[in-house]
Design a protein around this motif. Structure first.
Motif, PDB file in Angstrom:
ATOM      1  N   THR A   1     -62.967  69.789  71.407  1.00 48.41           N
ATOM      2  CA  THR A   1     -63.221  69.865  72.845  1.00 48.41           C
ATOM      3  C   THR A   1     -64.595  69.296  73.189  1.00 48.41           C
ATOM      4  O   THR A   1     -64.793  68.780  74.294  1.00 48.41           O
ATOM      5  CB  THR A   1     -63.141  71.320  73.340  1.00 48.41           C
ATOM      6  OG1 THR A   1     -64.209  72.101  72.768  1.00 48.41           O
ATOM      7  CG2 THR A   1     -61.815  71.957  72.961  1.00 48.41           C
TER       8      THR A   1
ATOM      9  N   SER B   1     -63.349  63.014  78.118  1.00 49.28           N
ATOM     10  CA  SER B   1     -63.255  63.495  79.497  1.00 49.28           C
ATOM     11  C   SER B   1     -63.911  64.858  79.700  1.00 49.28           C
ATOM     12  O   SER B   1     -63.897  65.384  80.810  1.00 49.28           O
ATOM     13  CB  SER B   1     -61.782  63.569  79.920  1.00 49.28           C
ATOM     14  OG  SER B   1     -61.047  64.388  79.044  1.00 49.28           O
ATOM     15  N   VAL B   2     -64.508  65.424  78.646  1.00 49.44           N
ATOM     16  CA  VAL B   2     -65.084  66.768  78.712  1.00 49.44           C
ATOM     17  C   VAL B   2     -66.596  66.688  78.822  1.00 49.44           C
ATOM     18  O   VAL B   2     -67.256  66.004  78.039  1.00 49.44           O
ATOM     19  CB  VAL B   2     -64.681  67.593  77.472  1.00 49.44           C
ATOM     20  CG1 VAL B   2     -65.420  68.934  77.470  1.00 49.44           C
ATOM     21  CG2 VAL B   2     -63.173  67.826  77.465  1.00 49.44           C
TER      22      VAL B   2
ATOM     23  N   LEU C   1     -64.702  69.657  82.846  1.00 47.62           N
ATOM     24  CA  LEU C   1     -64.403  68.226  82.787  1.00 47.62           C
ATOM     25  C   LEU C   1     -65.506  67.417  83.452  1.00 47.62           C
ATOM     26  O   LEU C   1     -66.236  67.907  84.311  1.00 47.62           O
ATOM     27  CB  LEU C   1     -63.071  67.940  83.481  1.00 47.62           C
ATOM     28  CG  LEU C   1     -61.809  68.531  82.848  1.00 47.62           C
ATOM     29  CD1 LEU C   1     -60.594  68.203  83.718  1.00 47.62           C
ATOM     30  CD2 LEU C   1     -61.604  68.011  81.431  1.00 47.62           C
ATOM     31  N   ARG C   2     -65.601  66.165  83.053  1.00 50.65           N
ATOM     32  CA  ARG C   2     -66.514  65.248  83.737  1.00 50.65           C
ATOM     33  C   ARG C   2     -65.985  64.974  85.151  1.00 50.65           C
ATOM     34  O   ARG C   2     -64.769  64.953  85.376  1.00 50.65           O
ATOM     35  CB  ARG C   2     -66.621  63.938  82.958  1.00 50.65           C
ATOM     36  CG  ARG C   2     -67.245  64.086  81.578  1.00 50.65           C
ATOM     37  CD  ARG C   2     -67.426  62.721  80.909  1.00 50.65           C
ATOM     38  NE  ARG C   2     -67.984  62.876  79.579  1.00 50.65           N
ATOM     39  CZ  ARG C   2     -69.278  63.013  79.316  1.00 50.65           C
ATOM     40  NH1 ARG C   2     -70.147  63.016  80.315  1.00 50.65           N
ATOM     41  NH2 ARG C   2     -69.707  63.141  78.078  1.00 50.65           N
TER      42      ARG C   2
ATOM     43  N   ALA D   1     -63.330  62.350  85.422  1.00 51.25           N
ATOM     44  CA  ALA D   1     -62.028  62.748  84.889  1.00 51.25           C
ATOM     45  C   ALA D   1     -61.265  63.591  85.905  1.00 51.25           C
ATOM     46  O   ALA D   1     -60.044  63.457  86.058  1.00 51.25           O
ATOM     47  CB  ALA D   1     -62.206  63.521  83.583  1.00 51.25           C
ATOM     48  N   GLU D   2     -61.979  64.467  86.621  1.00 54.39           N
ATOM     49  CA  GLU D   2     -61.333  65.264  87.657  1.00 54.39           C
ATOM     50  C   GLU D   2     -60.800  64.380  88.773  1.00 54.39           C
ATOM     51  O   GLU D   2     -59.701  64.620  89.297  1.00 54.39           O
ATOM     52  CB  GLU D   2     -62.320  66.292  88.208  1.00 54.39           C
ATOM     53  CG  GLU D   2     -62.712  67.372  87.211  1.00 54.39           C
ATOM     54  CD  GLU D   2     -63.669  68.384  87.812  1.00 54.39           C
ATOM     55  OE1 GLU D   2     -64.268  68.065  88.861  1.00 54.39           O
ATOM     56  OE2 GLU D   2     -63.809  69.486  87.259  1.00 54.39           O
TER      57      GLU D   2
ATOM     58  N   ILE E   1     -57.401  70.211  82.405  1.00 54.28           N
ATOM     59  CA  ILE E   1     -57.930  70.787  81.178  1.00 54.28           C
ATOM     60  C   ILE E   1     -56.809  71.066  80.189  1.00 54.28           C
ATOM     61  O   ILE E   1     -56.947  70.823  78.982  1.00 54.28           O
ATOM     62  CB  ILE E   1     -58.715  72.076  81.493  1.00 54.28           C
ATOM     63  CG1 ILE E   1     -59.991  71.739  82.270  1.00 54.28           C
ATOM     64  CG2 ILE E   1     -59.052  72.838  80.221  1.00 54.28           C
ATOM     65  CD1 ILE E   1     -60.782  72.945  82.711  1.00 54.28           C
TER      66      ILE E   1
ATOM     67  N   VAL F   1     -55.909  67.959  78.335  1.00 57.46           N
ATOM     68  CA  VAL F   1     -56.920  67.636  77.323  1.00 57.46           C
ATOM     69  C   VAL F   1     -56.703  68.485  76.082  1.00 57.46           C
ATOM     70  O   VAL F   1     -56.751  67.989  74.947  1.00 57.46           O
ATOM     71  CB  VAL F   1     -58.335  67.848  77.896  1.00 57.46           C
ATOM     72  CG1 VAL F   1     -59.386  67.728  76.797  1.00 57.46           C
ATOM     73  CG2 VAL F   1     -58.620  66.854  79.004  1.00 57.46           C
TER      74      VAL F   1
END
Length: 317
Positions: free
Chosen positions: A238, A243-244, A291-292, A295-296, A302, A305
């Motif tokens: 993670t 994207s996290v 999330l970044r 990405a949102e 989530i 991911v």
């Protein structure tokens, strides 16, 4: 003895089913949280039986339960209790707040300001309350089941990461399937009243002593070094996902292990397997990830991911 404890926990599921239609995953999550000594965040749109689920769980357990409706004007002392002057004795006495219970239902926890939210932090983590420099232990068992709506953001306060991390898992209650929704109306047409669970036939089937015995039995579930390394690899995945923005902390890894061992015991296993870990990964990890922003905006979730990480991390044989 162990089989009898499992049967009693299965009976808890049956009792809850007398009032709540469907939501089997949420019921299982609450039972796992009881065994793992964790707290639960319930999220779902209004009307999917979040509060009814917790009240039904309470009715099936011989535990003291308190409900607090979190509002913008709720003060920390309204939750923890406060010291008041007793004119009759001429002394200051502590009057315990609703947090001094076994099962605390925190309804719409995100509607109260951060100062009041933080009043729960010590209770959730240390299982004690400190007022005027005096620490007072909370009853055992102690579980916080908090609800929040995912669509009503006006007048709400986002839970800080430090508090989110204190919840063992986040359970998402979805809208029921068509046949389940029909069953809900059938029960209401037959006279079911969600405010009167006694009339629905719910009975306590598990005592605090039996719950403590079940918790002790969970500690006997073995976890091999390979499975422990698998838990760590999932958590580290993670942190490395593109994207996290904020990945899962080591506390999250410990929470995943605790929930997975409880789930393995409920399944009748004496050793933890990767399958048990995978079953618990989404509810235990989803609220510990941020999330970044880009990405949102792209619509990345989530859960997607986490499923990608589960699909790519090598599973021990």
């Amino acid at each position: 003895m162990t089989d009898d404890l499992r049967e009693r926990l299965a009976a808890v599921r049956t009792e809850v089913g007398k009032a709540v239609v469907g939501q089997e995953a949420a019921v299982s999550g609450l039972i796992v949280a009881l065994l793992a000594r964790g707290h639960v965040l319930l999220e779902g749109v209004p009307g999917v039986a979040k509060t009814l689920l917790v009240r039904s769980l309470s009715a099936s357990l011989a535990l003291e339960t308190t409900r607090v409706q979190f509002t913008p004007d709720l003060m920390p002392g309204d939750v923890t209790g406060s010291t008041v002057f007793d004119a009759g004795t001429g002394r200051f006495d502590f009057r315990a707040g609703p947090v001094f219970t076994n099962l605390l239902l925190a309804d719409e926890i995100n509607r109260t300001p951060p100062k009041t939210q933080s009043a729960l932090l010590e209770a959730m983590e240390e299982r004690q309350v400190t007022v005027d420099g005096v620490s007072r232990p909370l009853p055992d068992p102690f579980l916080v089941a908090a609800t929040q709506n995912p669509v009503e953001y006006e007048g709400t306060y986002t839970l800080p990461e430090a508090q989110l991390d204190r919840f063992l898992m986040k359970l998402v209650l979805d809208l029921p399937a068509r046949d389940e929704e029909v069953e809900v109306l059938v029960r209401h047409a037959a006279g079911f009243d969600p405010r009167d669970l006694g009339a629905a036939g719910l009975q306590p089937v598990l005592t605090p002593e039996q719950l403590r015995a079940a918790r002790a039995a969970v500690r006997d579930v073995r976890a091999s070094p390979d499975v422990l390394a698998y838990v760590v690899d999932l958590v580290r995945g993670t942190r490395q996902a593109p994207s996290v923005q904020l990945g899962v902390s080591p506390r999250g890894a410990a929470a995943l292990l605790a929930a997975s061992r409880s789930w393995a015991w409920l399944q009748g296993a004496d050793a933890l397997t990767p399958d048990h870990v995978q079953d618990m990964a989404l509810p235990v990890l989803r609220h510990r990830i941020r999330l970044r922003p880009e990405a949102e905006l792209e619509g990345v979730s989530i859960d997607s991911v986490l499923r990608s990480i589960l699909a790519t991390v090598q599973v021990p044989l």
